[in-house]
Design a protein around this motif. Structure first.
Motif: not given
Length: 427
Positions: A30-35, A46-51, A60-66, A410-418
Protein backbone atom coordinates in the motif's frame (compact mmCIF):
# COMPACT_ATOMS: atom_id res chain seq x y z
CA UNK A 1 -14.41 -38.91 25.90
CA UNK A 2 -14.09 -38.30 22.14
CA UNK A 3 -16.03 -35.04 22.48
CA UNK A 4 -13.72 -33.84 25.29
CA UNK A 5 -10.68 -34.72 23.14
CA UNK A 6 -12.04 -32.73 20.18
CA UNK A 7 -12.80 -29.78 22.44
CA UNK A 8 -9.24 -29.94 23.79
CA UNK A 9 -7.79 -29.94 20.27
CA UNK A 10 -9.93 -26.95 19.33
CA UNK A 11 -8.80 -25.11 22.47
CA UNK A 12 -5.13 -25.86 21.75
CA UNK A 13 -5.63 -24.71 18.16
CA UNK A 14 -7.14 -21.42 19.29
CA UNK A 15 -4.47 -20.72 21.89
CA UNK A 16 -1.69 -21.37 19.39
CA UNK A 17 -3.33 -19.31 16.68
CA UNK A 18 -3.43 -16.29 18.97
CA UNK A 19 0.37 -16.28 18.74
CA UNK A 20 0.50 -16.71 14.95
CA UNK A 21 2.75 -14.24 13.12
CA UNK A 22 2.57 -13.14 9.49
CA UNK A 23 6.20 -13.26 8.39
CA UNK A 24 5.49 -10.97 5.42
CA UNK A 25 4.90 -7.58 7.02
CA UNK A 26 4.72 -5.70 3.71
CA UNK A 27 2.59 -7.96 1.56
CA UNK A 28 -0.09 -5.39 0.72
CA UNK A 29 2.22 -2.89 -1.06
CA UNK A 30 0.00 0.00 0.00
CA UNK A 31 2.90 2.41 0.57
CA UNK A 32 6.10 0.94 -0.88
CA UNK A 33 8.01 -2.24 -1.75
CA UNK A 34 10.21 -2.17 1.37
CA UNK A 35 11.49 -5.58 2.37
CA UNK A 36 11.29 -7.04 -1.15
CA UNK A 37 14.61 -7.51 -2.91
CA UNK A 38 14.31 -7.88 -6.71
CA UNK A 39 17.29 -9.48 -8.46
CA UNK A 40 18.48 -10.05 -12.01
CA UNK A 41 20.67 -13.10 -12.62
CA UNK A 42 20.07 -12.60 -16.34
CA UNK A 43 17.73 -10.27 -18.19
CA UNK A 44 15.99 -7.30 -16.57
CA UNK A 45 12.72 -6.17 -14.99
CA UNK A 46 10.91 -3.14 -13.66
CA UNK A 47 9.60 -3.42 -10.12
CA UNK A 48 6.97 -0.81 -9.28
CA UNK A 49 3.65 -0.08 -7.60
CA UNK A 50 0.46 0.08 -9.66
CA UNK A 51 -2.22 2.43 -8.32
CA UNK A 52 -4.30 2.35 -11.53
CA UNK A 53 -5.38 -1.31 -11.66
CA UNK A 54 -4.58 -2.74 -8.20
CA UNK A 55 -5.69 -6.22 -7.22
CA UNK A 56 -6.44 -5.21 -3.64
CA UNK A 57 -6.61 -1.89 -1.80
CA UNK A 58 -4.99 1.17 -3.37
CA UNK A 59 -1.81 -0.37 -4.82
CA UNK A 60 -0.33 -3.66 -6.02
CA UNK A 61 3.14 -4.79 -7.03
CA UNK A 62 3.59 -4.73 -10.81
CA UNK A 63 6.49 -6.62 -12.41
CA UNK A 64 7.34 -6.04 -16.08
CA UNK A 65 9.93 -8.13 -17.93
CA UNK A 66 12.00 -5.61 -19.92
CA UNK A 67 14.53 -8.15 -21.20
CA UNK A 68 13.50 -11.79 -21.13
CA UNK A 69 16.40 -14.15 -21.80
CA UNK A 70 14.68 -17.50 -21.31
CA UNK A 71 14.88 -20.14 -24.04
CA UNK A 72 11.28 -20.11 -25.34
CA UNK A 73 9.85 -19.66 -21.85
CA UNK A 74 11.50 -22.79 -20.40
CA UNK A 75 10.31 -23.04 -16.79
CA UNK A 76 13.82 -24.24 -15.81
CA UNK A 77 15.03 -20.68 -16.49
CA UNK A 78 12.89 -19.30 -13.64
CA UNK A 79 16.04 -18.51 -11.57
CA UNK A 80 17.11 -15.72 -13.95
CA UNK A 81 14.74 -13.09 -12.49
CA UNK A 82 12.88 -12.84 -9.21
CA UNK A 83 12.26 -11.10 -5.89
CA UNK A 84 12.99 -12.23 -2.32
CA UNK A 85 11.35 -11.65 1.04
CA UNK A 86 13.92 -12.48 3.73
CA UNK A 87 12.67 -14.76 6.50
CA UNK A 88 13.78 -17.68 8.62
CA UNK A 89 12.25 -21.14 8.43
CA UNK A 90 11.67 -23.38 11.41
CA UNK A 91 12.28 -27.11 11.48
CA UNK A 92 9.05 -29.19 11.44
CA UNK A 93 6.82 -26.12 11.02
CA UNK A 94 3.69 -25.93 8.86
CA UNK A 95 3.38 -22.79 6.72
CA UNK A 96 0.36 -21.40 4.91
CA UNK A 97 1.15 -19.15 1.91
CA UNK A 98 -1.44 -16.84 0.39
CA UNK A 99 -1.33 -14.18 -2.32
CA UNK A 100 -3.41 -12.63 -5.09
CA UNK A 101 -2.08 -12.43 -8.63
CA UNK A 102 -2.90 -11.91 -12.28
CA UNK A 103 -0.80 -11.57 -15.45
CA UNK A 104 -0.87 -9.99 -18.88
CA UNK A 105 -1.45 -13.47 -20.34
CA UNK A 106 -1.70 -17.06 -19.16
CA UNK A 107 1.67 -17.98 -17.65
CA UNK A 108 3.39 -19.68 -14.72
CA UNK A 109 4.86 -18.07 -11.60
CA UNK A 110 7.25 -20.05 -9.37
CA UNK A 111 7.72 -19.73 -5.62
CA UNK A 112 9.92 -21.47 -3.05
CA UNK A 113 11.84 -20.98 0.18
CA UNK A 114 15.58 -20.66 -0.37
CA UNK A 115 18.83 -20.05 1.46
CA UNK A 116 19.89 -16.43 1.06
CA UNK A 117 23.49 -17.48 0.43
CA UNK A 118 25.35 -20.06 -1.74
CA UNK A 119 24.60 -22.92 -2.40
CA UNK A 120 21.02 -21.55 -2.50
CA UNK A 121 19.41 -24.68 -1.06
CA UNK A 122 15.63 -24.59 -1.59
CA UNK A 123 12.46 -26.08 -0.12
CA UNK A 124 8.76 -25.92 -0.98
CA UNK A 125 8.83 -25.44 -4.77
CA UNK A 126 5.39 -24.56 -6.23
CA UNK A 127 4.30 -23.60 -9.75
CA UNK A 128 1.29 -21.26 -9.97
CA UNK A 129 -0.94 -20.93 -13.05
CA UNK A 130 -1.77 -17.24 -13.57
CA UNK A 131 -4.36 -15.83 -15.97
CA UNK A 132 -5.56 -12.34 -16.84
CA UNK A 133 -8.14 -12.62 -14.06
CA UNK A 134 -7.39 -11.90 -10.40
CA UNK A 135 -7.07 -15.15 -8.45
CA UNK A 136 -6.42 -16.12 -4.84
CA UNK A 137 -3.57 -18.61 -4.45
CA UNK A 138 -3.07 -20.75 -1.34
CA UNK A 139 -0.88 -23.64 -0.32
CA UNK A 140 0.20 -25.23 2.96
CA UNK A 141 3.75 -26.59 3.14
CA UNK A 142 4.99 -28.84 5.92
CA UNK A 143 8.12 -30.02 7.70
CA UNK A 144 11.28 -28.24 6.59
CA UNK A 145 14.07 -30.56 7.72
CA UNK A 146 16.24 -27.91 9.36
CA UNK A 147 16.23 -24.51 11.01
CA UNK A 148 17.20 -21.91 8.43
CA UNK A 149 18.07 -18.56 9.96
CA UNK A 150 19.07 -16.68 6.80
CA UNK A 151 16.52 -17.82 4.23
CA UNK A 152 13.95 -16.10 2.00
CA UNK A 153 10.61 -16.66 0.33
CA UNK A 154 11.21 -16.17 -3.39
CA UNK A 155 9.01 -15.47 -6.42
CA UNK A 156 10.87 -16.58 -9.56
CA UNK A 157 9.88 -15.51 -13.09
CA UNK A 158 13.06 -15.57 -15.20
CA UNK A 159 11.34 -17.88 -17.70
CA UNK A 160 8.95 -15.10 -18.79
CA UNK A 161 9.37 -13.20 -22.04
CA UNK A 162 10.02 -9.52 -22.76
CA UNK A 163 6.82 -7.55 -22.19
CA UNK A 164 5.19 -10.08 -19.86
CA UNK A 165 3.64 -8.50 -16.75
CA UNK A 166 2.65 -9.92 -13.37
CA UNK A 167 0.65 -8.22 -10.59
CA UNK A 168 0.99 -9.51 -7.00
CA UNK A 169 -0.81 -8.43 -3.81
CA UNK A 170 -1.99 -9.53 -0.36
CA UNK A 171 1.03 -11.80 0.31
CA UNK A 172 1.06 -13.58 3.65
CA UNK A 173 3.02 -16.46 5.16
CA UNK A 174 1.88 -17.78 8.53
CA UNK A 175 2.80 -20.76 10.60
CA UNK A 176 -0.35 -22.78 11.23
CA UNK A 177 -0.99 -25.45 13.88
CA UNK A 178 -0.20 -29.08 13.17
CA UNK A 179 -2.77 -31.88 13.45
CA UNK A 180 -2.58 -31.66 17.25
CA UNK A 181 -3.31 -27.93 17.22
CA UNK A 182 0.29 -27.01 18.08
CA UNK A 183 2.68 -24.39 16.78
CA UNK A 184 6.45 -24.66 17.12
CA UNK A 185 8.16 -22.40 19.68
CA UNK A 186 9.37 -20.22 16.81
CA UNK A 187 13.06 -21.01 17.38
CA UNK A 188 15.17 -19.47 14.59
CA UNK A 189 18.47 -20.98 15.68
CA UNK A 190 20.24 -24.30 15.12
CA UNK A 191 21.49 -24.46 18.68
CA UNK A 192 21.29 -28.10 19.73
CA UNK A 193 24.29 -29.10 17.55
CA UNK A 194 22.78 -32.57 17.05
CA UNK A 195 22.38 -32.35 13.27
CA UNK A 196 24.52 -30.62 10.66
CA UNK A 197 23.17 -27.87 8.43
CA UNK A 198 25.03 -26.40 5.48
CA UNK A 199 27.79 -24.01 6.44
CA UNK A 200 27.35 -20.27 6.28
CA UNK A 201 30.69 -18.64 5.56
CA UNK A 202 32.93 -21.41 6.89
CA UNK A 203 30.96 -21.88 10.09
CA UNK A 204 30.41 -24.63 12.64
CA UNK A 205 27.02 -26.13 11.79
CA UNK A 206 25.57 -22.84 10.59
CA UNK A 207 27.44 -20.62 13.06
CA UNK A 208 30.18 -18.13 12.22
CA UNK A 209 33.12 -17.34 14.48
CA UNK A 210 35.19 -14.16 14.68
CA UNK A 211 38.36 -13.79 16.75
CA UNK A 212 40.99 -11.04 16.85
CA UNK A 213 44.32 -10.88 18.69
CA UNK A 214 45.14 -11.13 21.52
CA UNK A 215 42.22 -13.55 21.92
CA UNK A 216 42.88 -17.12 20.75
CA UNK A 217 39.72 -19.23 21.11
CA UNK A 218 39.15 -22.59 19.40
CA UNK A 219 35.55 -23.62 18.61
CA UNK A 220 34.40 -27.16 17.87
CA UNK A 221 31.57 -29.63 18.34
CA UNK A 222 32.32 -32.37 20.84
CA UNK A 223 30.60 -35.56 21.97
CA UNK A 224 32.87 -36.48 24.90
CA UNK A 225 31.33 -34.34 27.66
CA UNK A 226 28.21 -32.71 26.14
CA UNK A 227 25.99 -30.77 28.52
CA UNK A 228 22.82 -31.77 26.61
CA UNK A 229 22.05 -34.46 24.06
CA UNK A 230 24.91 -36.11 22.19
CA UNK A 231 26.82 -33.00 21.12
CA UNK A 232 27.60 -29.53 22.50
CA UNK A 233 29.59 -26.59 21.23
CA UNK A 234 32.89 -26.23 23.08
CA UNK A 235 35.07 -23.10 23.18
CA UNK A 236 38.65 -23.59 24.45
CA UNK A 237 40.86 -20.61 25.25
CA UNK A 238 44.58 -20.51 24.48
CA UNK A 239 44.68 -16.86 25.54
CA UNK A 240 41.99 -14.28 26.46
CA UNK A 241 41.32 -11.01 24.69
CA UNK A 242 41.27 -7.54 26.18
CA UNK A 243 37.45 -7.44 25.84
CA UNK A 244 34.60 -9.89 25.38
CA UNK A 245 34.00 -8.84 21.77
CA UNK A 246 37.51 -10.07 20.79
CA UNK A 247 35.99 -13.50 20.14
CA UNK A 248 32.43 -13.96 18.93
CA UNK A 249 30.06 -16.80 18.09
CA UNK A 250 27.51 -15.53 15.52
CA UNK A 251 24.15 -16.75 14.17
CA UNK A 252 22.53 -14.88 11.25
CA UNK A 253 18.73 -14.73 10.97
CA UNK A 254 15.88 -12.77 9.38
CA UNK A 255 13.43 -11.48 12.01
CA UNK A 256 9.92 -10.03 11.62
CA UNK A 257 9.65 -6.26 11.47
CA UNK A 258 8.20 -4.82 14.70
CA UNK A 259 8.66 -8.06 16.64
CA UNK A 260 10.70 -8.45 19.83
CA UNK A 261 12.90 -11.48 20.47
CA UNK A 262 14.13 -13.62 23.36
CA UNK A 263 17.02 -16.04 23.80
CA UNK A 264 17.51 -19.18 25.86
CA UNK A 265 20.54 -21.43 26.25
CA UNK A 266 22.38 -23.86 28.53
CA UNK A 267 26.00 -23.31 29.53
CA UNK A 268 28.76 -24.32 31.89
CA UNK A 269 32.51 -23.64 32.13
CA UNK A 270 35.59 -25.04 33.85
CA UNK A 271 35.71 -21.81 35.90
CA UNK A 272 33.24 -19.02 36.69
CA UNK A 273 33.12 -16.58 33.80
CA UNK A 274 30.99 -13.70 32.50
CA UNK A 275 29.80 -13.83 28.89
CA UNK A 276 27.59 -11.44 26.92
CA UNK A 277 24.99 -11.79 24.18
CA UNK A 278 23.44 -9.22 21.86
CA UNK A 279 21.14 -9.03 18.84
CA UNK A 280 21.87 -6.33 16.27
CA UNK A 281 21.21 -5.37 12.68
CA UNK A 282 24.02 -6.62 10.43
CA UNK A 283 26.72 -4.02 10.85
CA UNK A 284 28.60 -1.90 8.30
CA UNK A 285 32.11 -0.52 8.86
CA UNK A 286 32.06 -1.67 12.47
CA UNK A 287 28.85 0.21 13.34
CA UNK A 288 26.29 -1.87 15.21
CA UNK A 289 22.91 -0.60 13.96
CA UNK A 290 19.41 -1.06 15.34
CA UNK A 291 20.34 -3.07 18.46
CA UNK A 292 17.60 -5.19 20.01
CA UNK A 293 19.51 -5.37 23.29
CA UNK A 294 22.55 -6.58 25.22
CA UNK A 295 22.82 -8.88 28.24
CA UNK A 296 25.52 -10.28 30.55
CA UNK A 297 25.42 -13.81 32.00
CA UNK A 298 27.46 -15.31 34.84
CA UNK A 299 28.31 -18.88 33.83
CA UNK A 300 29.43 -21.30 36.55
CA UNK A 301 30.93 -24.79 36.65
CA UNK A 302 27.41 -26.24 36.86
CA UNK A 303 25.04 -26.61 33.90
CA UNK A 304 22.42 -23.87 34.08
CA UNK A 305 19.72 -22.55 31.77
CA UNK A 306 19.82 -18.83 30.93
CA UNK A 307 17.24 -16.63 29.21
CA UNK A 308 16.71 -13.00 28.35
CA UNK A 309 13.95 -10.91 26.70
CA UNK A 310 15.48 -8.28 24.45
CA UNK A 311 13.67 -4.96 25.04
CA UNK A 312 13.75 -3.37 21.56
CA UNK A 313 11.69 -4.30 18.48
CA UNK A 314 13.11 -5.01 15.03
CA UNK A 315 13.20 -1.74 13.06
CA UNK A 316 14.70 -2.68 9.69
CA UNK A 317 14.02 -5.17 6.89
CA UNK A 318 17.50 -6.62 7.15
CA UNK A 319 19.78 -9.45 8.12
CA UNK A 320 20.25 -9.52 11.90
CA UNK A 321 22.89 -11.27 13.98
CA UNK A 322 22.75 -12.95 17.38
CA UNK A 323 26.22 -12.79 18.96
CA UNK A 324 27.88 -14.34 22.00
CA UNK A 325 30.91 -12.38 23.29
CA UNK A 326 33.40 -14.99 24.55
CA UNK A 327 36.73 -13.17 24.41
CA UNK A 328 37.16 -13.08 28.19
CA UNK A 329 37.49 -16.83 28.57
CA UNK A 330 40.75 -17.28 30.59
CA UNK A 331 43.68 -19.18 29.09
CA UNK A 332 43.37 -22.95 29.56
CA UNK A 333 39.63 -22.79 30.38
CA UNK A 334 36.68 -24.25 28.47
CA UNK A 335 33.08 -23.12 27.93
CA UNK A 336 30.21 -25.35 26.74
CA UNK A 337 27.02 -24.04 25.08
CA UNK A 338 23.93 -26.00 24.06
CA UNK A 339 20.17 -25.79 23.42
CA UNK A 340 20.54 -22.21 22.15
CA UNK A 341 17.25 -20.69 20.98
CA UNK A 342 16.24 -17.37 19.43
CA UNK A 343 12.48 -16.91 19.23
CA UNK A 344 9.74 -14.22 19.16
CA UNK A 345 8.77 -12.96 22.61
CA UNK A 346 5.23 -14.39 23.02
CA UNK A 347 3.98 -11.73 25.44
CA UNK A 348 5.17 -8.95 23.15
CA UNK A 349 3.67 -10.06 19.83
CA UNK A 350 2.16 -7.57 17.40
CA UNK A 351 -1.44 -8.63 18.05
CA UNK A 352 -3.76 -6.31 19.94
CA UNK A 353 -7.22 -6.79 21.42
CA UNK A 354 -9.51 -3.94 20.41
CA UNK A 355 -12.75 -5.58 21.50
CA UNK A 356 -12.62 -3.74 24.83
CA UNK A 357 -13.03 -0.31 23.23
CA UNK A 358 -16.01 -1.47 21.16
CA UNK A 359 -14.33 -0.98 17.77
CA UNK A 360 -15.18 -4.54 16.78
CA UNK A 361 -17.95 -7.04 17.46
CA UNK A 362 -17.74 -10.55 15.96
CA UNK A 363 -20.78 -12.78 16.32
CA UNK A 364 -22.84 -15.34 14.40
CA UNK A 365 -26.39 -15.89 13.33
CA UNK A 366 -28.00 -18.74 11.42
CA UNK A 367 -25.60 -19.60 8.59
CA UNK A 368 -23.79 -16.27 8.77
CA UNK A 369 -20.82 -14.57 10.39
CA UNK A 370 -21.46 -10.96 11.39
CA UNK A 371 -18.62 -8.49 11.83
CA UNK A 372 -19.72 -5.09 13.15
CA UNK A 373 -16.73 -2.77 12.96
CA UNK A 374 -15.89 0.91 13.43
CA UNK A 375 -12.68 0.50 11.41
CA UNK A 376 -11.80 -1.03 8.06
CA UNK A 377 -9.68 -4.16 7.84
CA UNK A 378 -9.66 -7.74 6.67
CA UNK A 379 -10.73 -11.02 8.25
CA UNK A 380 -9.24 -14.45 7.72
CA UNK A 381 -11.62 -17.35 8.29
CA UNK A 382 -9.76 -20.48 9.42
CA UNK A 383 -11.11 -23.98 9.88
CA UNK A 384 -10.03 -26.34 12.66
CA UNK A 385 -7.41 -27.92 10.40
CA UNK A 386 -5.58 -24.62 10.29
CA UNK A 387 -6.58 -23.85 6.69
CA UNK A 388 -7.50 -20.29 5.68
CA UNK A 389 -10.72 -20.92 3.75
CA UNK A 390 -11.76 -17.33 3.14
CA UNK A 391 -10.49 -13.75 3.25
CA UNK A 392 -12.87 -10.81 3.29
CA UNK A 393 -12.45 -7.06 3.32
CA UNK A 394 -14.32 -5.46 6.24
CA UNK A 395 -15.96 -2.07 5.83
CA UNK A 396 -17.16 0.25 8.58
CA UNK A 397 -20.56 -0.95 9.75
CA UNK A 398 -22.13 -4.40 9.70
CA UNK A 399 -20.61 -7.01 7.41
CA UNK A 400 -22.36 -10.37 6.83
CA UNK A 401 -20.54 -13.42 5.44
CA UNK A 402 -22.29 -16.70 4.63
CA UNK A 403 -20.65 -19.80 6.17
CA UNK A 404 -21.40 -23.49 6.48
CA UNK A 405 -22.10 -24.93 9.93
CA UNK A 406 -18.99 -25.46 12.04
CA UNK A 407 -16.36 -23.97 14.33
CA UNK A 408 -14.04 -21.32 12.87
CA UNK A 409 -11.19 -19.11 14.01
CA UNK A 410 -11.74 -15.49 12.92
CA UNK A 411 -8.70 -13.21 12.61
CA UNK A 412 -9.22 -9.46 12.18
CA UNK A 413 -6.21 -7.79 10.52
CA UNK A 414 -5.47 -4.08 10.12
CA UNK A 415 -2.38 -2.84 8.24
CA UNK A 416 -0.94 -6.36 8.29
CA UNK A 417 -1.18 -6.58 12.10
CA UNK A 418 -3.31 -9.19 13.87
CA UNK A 419 -5.76 -7.08 15.87
CA UNK A 420 -8.22 -9.70 17.14
CA UNK A 421 -8.59 -13.47 17.06
CA UNK A 422 -11.55 -15.44 18.36
CA UNK A 423 -13.50 -18.65 17.95
CA UNK A 424 -17.00 -18.59 16.41
CA UNK A 425 -19.63 -21.34 16.13
CA UNK A 426 -21.87 -21.13 13.05
CA UNK A 427 -25.18 -22.98 13.43
Amino acid sequence: MKKIYLMLLTFLFLMNYLNAINFVTNGSFEENTNGWFPFNNDGSQTFALDDVNPLEGAKSLKITITNGTSASGDIQDNWKLGTRWRMSIIKSAKYHIHFKARASKTLKLVSMFQQNFPNWKSWGYVEWNLTTEVQNFDVTLTNPDEVGGYWAFVFYYGHLQTGDQVWIDDVSIEEVPNDLGQLTDGNLCNGDFETDVENLGGSIKGWKTYTVSPADINYNIEATTPISGSYSLKACSNSPGTAGWNSQLIWNFCPVLGQKYSIEFKAKATTNISISAEIIDDWTNGVRDNPLGFANFDVTTEVNKYNFDYPNPVTQYDLYTFIFWLGNLPAGETLWLDEIKVYPTPSLSTKKDITSDNNLIIKSTLGHLIVDSKITGEIHIINTLGQIINRNKINIGENQIKLEKGVYIIQFIKNNVLINCQKVLIM
